[in-house]
Design an enzyme around this catalytic site. Structure first.
Site, mmCIF file in Angstrom:
data_model
loop_
_atom_site.group_PDB
_atom_site.id
_atom_site.type_symbol
_atom_site.label_atom_id
_atom_site.label_comp_id
_atom_site.label_asym_id
_atom_site.label_seq_id
_atom_site.Cartn_x
_atom_site.Cartn_y
_atom_site.Cartn_z
ATOM 1 N N GLN A 119 0.687 -7.023 -1.802
ATOM 2 C CA GLN A 119 0.808 -7.991 -0.708
ATOM 3 C C GLN A 119 1.672 -9.175 -1.146
ATOM 4 O O GLN A 119 1.430 -9.773 -2.196
ATOM 5 C CB GLN A 119 -0.609 -8.463 -0.301
ATOM 6 C CG GLN A 119 -0.636 -9.372 0.895
ATOM 7 C CD GLN A 119 -0.185 -8.676 2.181
ATOM 8 O OE1 GLN A 119 -0.550 -7.525 2.443
ATOM 9 N NE2 GLN A 119 0.601 -9.364 2.978
ATOM 10 N N ASP B 69 5.988 0.142 1.699
ATOM 11 C CA ASP B 69 6.626 -1.042 2.289
ATOM 12 C C ASP B 69 8.136 -0.863 2.375
ATOM 13 O O ASP B 69 8.815 -1.665 3.022
ATOM 14 C CB ASP B 69 6.318 -2.295 1.450
ATOM 15 C CG ASP B 69 5.115 -3.066 1.993
ATOM 16 O OD1 ASP B 69 4.753 -2.858 3.178
ATOM 17 O OD2 ASP B 69 4.550 -3.874 1.237
ATOM 18 N N LYS C 160 -5.213 -4.291 7.041
ATOM 19 C CA LYS C 160 -4.666 -3.014 6.560
ATOM 20 C C LYS C 160 -5.800 -2.054 6.187
ATOM 21 O O LYS C 160 -5.740 -0.859 6.487
ATOM 22 C CB LYS C 160 -3.748 -3.261 5.354
ATOM 23 C CG LYS C 160 -2.438 -3.888 5.771
ATOM 24 C CD LYS C 160 -1.598 -4.428 4.626
ATOM 25 C CE LYS C 160 -0.392 -5.182 5.211
ATOM 26 N NZ LYS C 160 0.482 -5.805 4.231
#
Ligand code: NDP
Length: 323
Positions: free
Chosen positions: A110, A133, A66
């Site tokens: 994460q 997200d 990322k």
């Protein structure tokens, strides 16, 4: 390993491949261009903060990718690595600080988090405007309502983009989504429903799963079981989106993988290779299929970058608010 997992021979595969790498590269290029415009307009580039807790090696790899994607897109990255012993309170403090940090447009934690942390309260604490997200309940609610301006979860929206790019119009089609997780299966089903597909969602308790799968015009596999979807589960010409990512070693690999030079190189370099949820014998019957790797995975990464840019633009000019 299911019995027919090894019967597929790569030479027999006639399905047209949906090239996620190519489509993702296009998205990345567009985001990079628009990040440059954002800098010109606002005097700074979009920013993405990524929090990693603990030492899960797969998570660490995802975070590194990322950060690398941010660099390719001209997005500033802010990376935080916290020890395994971090408490929910400490993590919430960091999330709060990043919510208030104006340089940060996108913020993600994460997953999975260590079991000692209350994942739900952490996800709920992320500012929905920075929730790249798409896991915050406010964004999930907007997805359910079919709102236009919403930060959508990256994998499900990647699936729809792959279909769009391949000229597959879900309207009126029978879509079967195998897997009902909050992060992948459910939102994918909702997006397909919002695009007017007739959607069936399956899970571990679904009765006669093969029969349900056979009804699909579009079959989405989001389970995490190597080669679960068998040859006689699918109709000729079905569009298959294989979201599953499964790591298998040489001892579990069917013959055709052991004969594929790329896979052999994987086994030698890493000791494993990544495969999807769809058996090669089923893949042969598809009209269109995403490969693993190189299908949904790269799209997930690209759409995170696109979401970060979108979040940055919307924070500056909230959609629906006249300038
Ligand atoms: P989860 O484990 O959270 O969910 C798996 C789902 O599959 C559950 O709904 C479960 O049912 C269902 N399931 C399990 N076994 C069966 C079975 N035998 N028959 C039918 N359904 C079954 O996984 P995720 O949704 O997070 O991920 C799914 C896969 O997608 C994984 O391989 C993951 O690595 C991959 N993934 C790939 C991404 C990408 O970018 N390509 C991104 C994210 C995930 P139940 O609810 O009843 O338990």
């Amino acid at each position: 390993m299911p019995p027919d997992a090894g019967s597929g021979d790569t030479k027999r595969i006639m399905a047209q491949i949906i090239d996620g790498n190519r489509i993702a590269a296009k998205v990345i290029e567009e985001v990079a261009g628009k990040s440059g415009n954002f800098l010109g307009e606002h005097g700074r580039v979009p920013g993405l903060a990524v929090i990693l807790v603990g030492e899960d090696p797969a998570s660490a790899v995802y975070v590194r990718m990322k950060i690398r994607d941010c660099a390719r897109c001209g997005i500033e990255s802010f990376s935080y690595t916290l020890p395994e012993r971090t408490t929910t309170g400490e993590l919430l403090d960091l999330v709060g600080a990043l919510n208030r940090d104006d340089r940060v447009d996108g913020l993600l934690v994460q997953l999975p988090l260590p079991a000692t942390i209350d994942t739900r309260s952490v996800l709920d604490a992320i500012d929905p405007a920075k929730d790249v997200d798409g896991f915050h309940p406010a964004n999930v609610g907007r997805l359910v309502r079919g709102d236009k301006h919403v930060l959508l979860p990256c994998t499900p929206s990647g699936v729809v983009r792959l279909l769009d790019d391949s000229g597959v119009e879900p309207r009126g089609m029978r879509a079967v989504v195998v897997g009902r997780s909050d992060l992948v299966g459910k939102p994918t089903a909702l997006l397909l429903l919002n695009r007017h597909a007739t959607v069936t969602i399956c899970h571990s308790r679904t009765r006669d799963l093969p029969q349900v799968c056979r009804t699909a015009d579009i079959l989405v596999a989001a389970v995490g079981k190597p080669f679960l979807i068998q040859e006689d589960w699918v109709r000729e010409g079905v569009v298959i989106i294989d979201i599953g990512i499964n790591s298998i070693g040489p001892d579990d690999a069917p013959r055709f993988l052991l004969e594929d030079p790329k896979r052999v190189a994987d086994f030698e370099r890493k000791g494993y290779t990544l495969v999807g949820d769809v058996s090669p014998a089923a893949a042969v019957k598809a009209g269109l299929i995403t490969p693993v790797p190189g299908g949904v995975g790269p799209m997930t990464r690209a759409l995170l970058m696109e979401n970060t840019l979108k979040a940055a633009e919307w924070r500056k000019n909230p959609p629906g608010v006249p300038k």
